[in-house]
Design an enzyme around this catalytic site. Structure first.
Site, mmCIF file in Angstrom:
data_model
loop_
_atom_site.group_PDB
_atom_site.id
_atom_site.type_symbol
_atom_site.label_atom_id
_atom_site.label_comp_id
_atom_site.label_asym_id
_atom_site.label_seq_id
_atom_site.Cartn_x
_atom_site.Cartn_y
_atom_site.Cartn_z
ATOM 1 N N ASP A 1 91.485 74.696 146.223
ATOM 2 C CA ASP A 1 90.269 74.541 147.026
ATOM 3 C C ASP A 1 90.357 73.383 148.007
ATOM 4 O OD1 ASP A 1 89.238 76.574 145.516
ATOM 5 O OD2 ASP A 1 87.899 75.319 144.314
ATOM 6 N N SER B 1 95.925 78.629 146.724
ATOM 7 C CA SER B 1 95.527 80.032 146.754
ATOM 8 C C SER B 1 95.283 80.471 148.190
ATOM 9 C CB SER B 1 94.242 80.248 145.941
ATOM 10 O OG SER B 1 93.760 81.569 146.126
ATOM 11 N N GLY C 1 96.823 82.648 143.696
ATOM 12 C CA GLY C 1 96.686 81.289 143.207
ATOM 13 C C GLY C 1 96.729 81.231 141.694
ATOM 14 N N SER C 2 96.214 82.262 141.046
ATOM 15 C CA SER C 2 96.270 82.320 139.583
ATOM 16 C C SER C 2 97.716 82.383 139.102
ATOM 17 C CB SER C 2 95.503 83.546 139.074
ATOM 18 O OG SER C 2 94.166 83.509 139.508
ATOM 19 N N ASN D 1 107.601 89.067 137.767
ATOM 20 C CA ASN D 1 107.792 89.341 139.188
ATOM 21 C C ASN D 1 106.466 89.027 139.859
ATOM 22 O OD1 ASN D 1 108.285 90.170 141.765
ATOM 23 N ND2 ASN D 1 108.446 92.344 141.287
ATOM 24 N N HIS E 1 89.548 81.052 150.610
ATOM 25 C CA HIS E 1 90.194 79.746 150.710
ATOM 26 C C HIS E 1 90.495 79.347 152.154
ATOM 27 C CE1 HIS E 1 90.392 78.913 146.440
ATOM 28 N NE2 HIS E 1 90.642 80.202 146.268
#
Length: 438
Positions: free
Chosen positions: A192, A213, A84-85, A286, A218
């Site tokens: 979330d 995420s 998710g980041s 990547n 999650h």
């Protein structure tokens, strides 16, 4: 050979059934986690099946997941990534692409966000040389408001990026209208809030881009993983390029000439006919996921409605069970929303006869896991002191959250007995401290 495969997969099902731990709950002994993956035998089989096929890179399962997830979340395109980041990094970075021409974000441009959140909503803003503009949030919903966002917009503001706090939608329709009025991009951090609704519409469908995420905490998990979603095909193409090393080519792995002119391009100052598979139009990364992850994601996606309903049911049980507890600010859904809850936030009133720390210690000693509302006020953390940013208004509530707020779990792995025990424990602690204060 297929017989061996079937034997292996059937053995995996039996292994799961024989080794899966029991579900009996023992108060004070069984740990009550605030979050976690809920995995069944189909998930285990899917992972083994992908491993048997040696699908160690992105492939057919990844493409199938992207297509299925985009349909489920009502977006035209979904790009699977490794976290998710990374999804947030790609979403912000996409807005800096030269392909957006005059609308592209440039170093020094501002992005409105909130101070009380998770760092990876804000980090990509800084990592792209942009300036976060921090707004405060409301206690109870833990979201900012259209009024606060409007006040934060300045001459150099070019985008808004906000997370739906603990699955509770912010007033995204109004904030999307603000973005449209001022010519700003809107990114919804939906990590979330998969399945949350605002005025009957799925969160993640209001903005130019949204992110998800698949970390075990999650709504769906791949172990690690994330996704960028959009219905803007130009943005989708940019996200794909940035995810895939920054290359200009759009062939899938293993494809060689989808455009039928692989050796006919001339771009930059490269020679005529340079191999399109090795022409790079962005400074990219990547950030792809693997088919092993996607295979798990597909079996998890089949259970999404079940997971969402369990989260809502567990949140309601906690909300009803803790109603009226003195000196606790209970969470509330944003008006006109139907959240797919991530957690249940509790704020101890600053003048309460007990502290957040004491209540958390009491719960943790009973095996009830707690978490802070992420970073609290991000501007107070070492990583952000000295970074270029702007604060709009004050951050009073973000500071209260930093000192007095935590959350407990509502994830589908929690049963009624567990939540009754959580409710009884909170009530016991508060009653004892309230009596002692009198």
């Amino acid at each position: 050979m297929s017989d061996y495969r079937n034997v292996i997969l059937e053995a995996v099902r039996k292994y799961h059934q024989e080794t899966e731990p029991g579900t009996a709950f023992e108060p004070g002994v069984t740990e009550i986690w605030p979050s976690g993956a809920v995995l069944n035998e189909d998930d285990r089989v899917a992972l083994v099946e992908a491993a048997l096929d040696l699908r160690i890179a992105a492939g057919p399962s990844s493409r199938r997941f992207e297509s299925s997830f985009a349909r489920r979340l009502k977006r035209r395109k979904a790009h699977l990534v490794n976290s998710g980041s990374s999804a947030n990094l790609l979403a912000v970075s996409a807005l800096t692409s030269h392909l957006l021409e005059d609308r592209r974000l440039r170093p020094g441009d501002e992005v409105v966000t909130v101070a009380a959140g998770f760092p990876t909503t804000v980090n990509p803003i800084l990592q792209n040389g942009l300036v976060p503009v921090f707004t405060d949030v409301e206690l109870g919903t833990y979201n900012t408001t259209p009024e606060r966002v409007a006040e934060a917009i300045g001459p150099r503001t070019k985008a808004i990026m906000i997370a739906h706090a603990l699955g509770n939608p912010f007033q995204v329709e109004e904030i999307a209208a603000l973005a449209d009025e001022h010519g700003l991009f809107l990114i919804e951090d939906n990590c979330d809030a998969v399945g949350s609704l605002y005025r009957g519409q799925l969160t993640g469908t209001f903005g130019d881009l949204s992110t998800v995420s698949f970390y075990p905490a999650h709504h769906l998990t791949m172990g690690e993983g994330g996704c960028v979603l959009t219905s803007n095909l130009a943005l989708a193409r940019i996200v794909e390029s940035l995810r895939d090393w920054g290359r200009d080519c759009w062939c899938e792995p293993g494809e060689n000439n989808r455009c039928l002119k692989r050796f006919d391009y001339q771009m930059g100052t490269l020679p005529e006919g340079y191999d399109h598979k090795y022409i790079f139009s962005h400074v990219g990364y990547n950030l792809k996921a693997t088919d092993l992850q996607a295979a798990l994601g597909l079996t998890q996606l089949a259970r999404l409605d079940e997971f969402i309903e369990a989260r809502r049911r567990n949140w309601r049980q906690l909300r009803e069970g803790l109603d009226g507890v003195p000196h606790l600010i209970l969470p509330r859904a944003t008006e006109d929303s139907e959240p797919s809850w991530f957690g249940f936030a509790l704020t101890v009133e600053p003048d309460a006869p007990y502290t957040r720390a004491a209540l958390v210690d009491f719960l943790e000693a009973r095996g009830i896991g707690t978490r802070r509302l992420f970073a609290g006020n991000l501007t107070r953390h070492p990583a952000y002191i000295g970074t270029e940013h702007r604060i709009s208004g004050d951050l009073t509530n973000s500071d209260i959250i930093t000192e007095h707020t935590f959350w407990i779990g509502v994830y589908p792995g929690l049963g009624t007995e567990m939540l009754d025990y959580v409710i009884a424990s909170v009530r016991e602690f508060v009653a004892a401290h309230t009596r002692a204060a009198h």
